[in-house]
Motif scaffolding. Structure first.
Motif: not given
Length: 296
Positions: A274-289
């Protein structure tokens, strides 16, 4: 997982119900085991003898051998169907660690001070803030209050099942208690409570959900009232606990942290982040499938 098996011949001394016994001229079999990451012995539960006396003799020989081999601890899982072995293990210095539906786990330190990690210390639960665009909040009143108090209006929710992700858990609980289908969006806040039950602590997460339906089908076995209520009335009511008001405010006034995934430590079937939304960048942190089966 591989277990080792050895035999010893000759005399074996053992202690059972306060007496010293010597078994001469018989084969004492070292119990099948494997080593764990704590330099401990994990005894194979499926290979335990069913006869208590045979188990006692083998356990005594095994303890002597494992002590000589430099192991630090012993982990002994006894299936429910072999519960007659438990008193023998207690007599050999084992302590209770934890129990499951069909087994009990006991441990023994071969070296004083050796590390035996404790069993789970927490219960985990989650409640759901289900809010419509019109700012109607889904609330329930349970049949029984906490600590003898009268039940008040609160969020739907409950305990997680083993292996269940937080979002799936709160969607399930909301549906079971109210009949409303809702989609999990984020975690707004959480509370930790020590001394909750049986000496364990409790963590209660608060999730934000978007309703996909509005028709209420109340779970009558646990719930006595279920309704959509203007959220401002909920927060302003004198009959609502301050705790419940503040966790709803957290959901209203914060975007929260969202379910995501970080690669490199197993798959999303066993882990969620669970991360702040702005850190989900598609590389280091990706959306949960959304579909775990399609994740690669």
């Amino acid at each position: 997982m591989e277990y080792a098996k050895r035999r010893l011949s000759g005399a074996v001394s053992g202690r059972s119900t306060g007496r010293r016994r010597v078994m001469r001229g018989r084969m004492a079999e070292i119990l099948e085991f494997r080593a764990n990451q704590f330099n401990g012995v994990v005894i194979a539960p499926a290979e335990l003898p069913t006869d208590a006396e045979e188990f006692d003799e083998n356990l005594a020989a095994s303890i002597d051998q494992w002590s000589s081999d430099g192991y630090l601890t012993i982990w002994l899982e006894i299936p429910k169907v072999k519960s007659a072995l438990i008193p023998k293990a207690i007599d050999r210095g084992f302590d209770f660690h934890h129990t499951g539906d069909d087994y009990i786990l006991l441990t023994k330190r071969l070296v004083e001070g050796s590390n035996i990690p404790p069993f789970a210390t927490h219960y985990i639960g989650i409640g759901g803030v289900v809010l419509t665009p019109e700012r109607d909040l889904l609330v329930v009143r349970e049949k029984f209050g906490v600590g003898g108090r009268e039940p008040t209006l609160k969020l739907p929710g409950g305990a997680l099942l083993a292996g269940e992700h937080l979002g799936r858990a709160v969607e399930r609980e909301v549906l079971e208690e109210t009949g409303v289908k809702a989609e999990f969006e984020s975690i707004a806040c959480f509370r930790q409570w020590h001394g909750y039950r049986y000496g364990k602590s409790d963590i209660y997460f608060v999730g934000k959900l978007r309703p996909l339906s509005k028709e209420i089908v109340m779970q009558t076995s646990e719930i006595q009232e279920c309704l959509w209520m203007p959220v401002d009335d909920f927060i302003g009511s004198e009959n609502i606990s301050n705790f419940n008001k503040q966790i709803v405010r957290a959901a209203l006034e914060s975007d929260g942290i969202v379910q995501s995934f970080i690669e490199g430590f197993g798959g999303p079937d066993t882990r969620e982040y669970f991360m702040p939304k702005h850190l989900i960048d598609g590389s280091g942190v990706v959306p949960f499938p959304s579909d775990l089966a399609s994740f690669s």
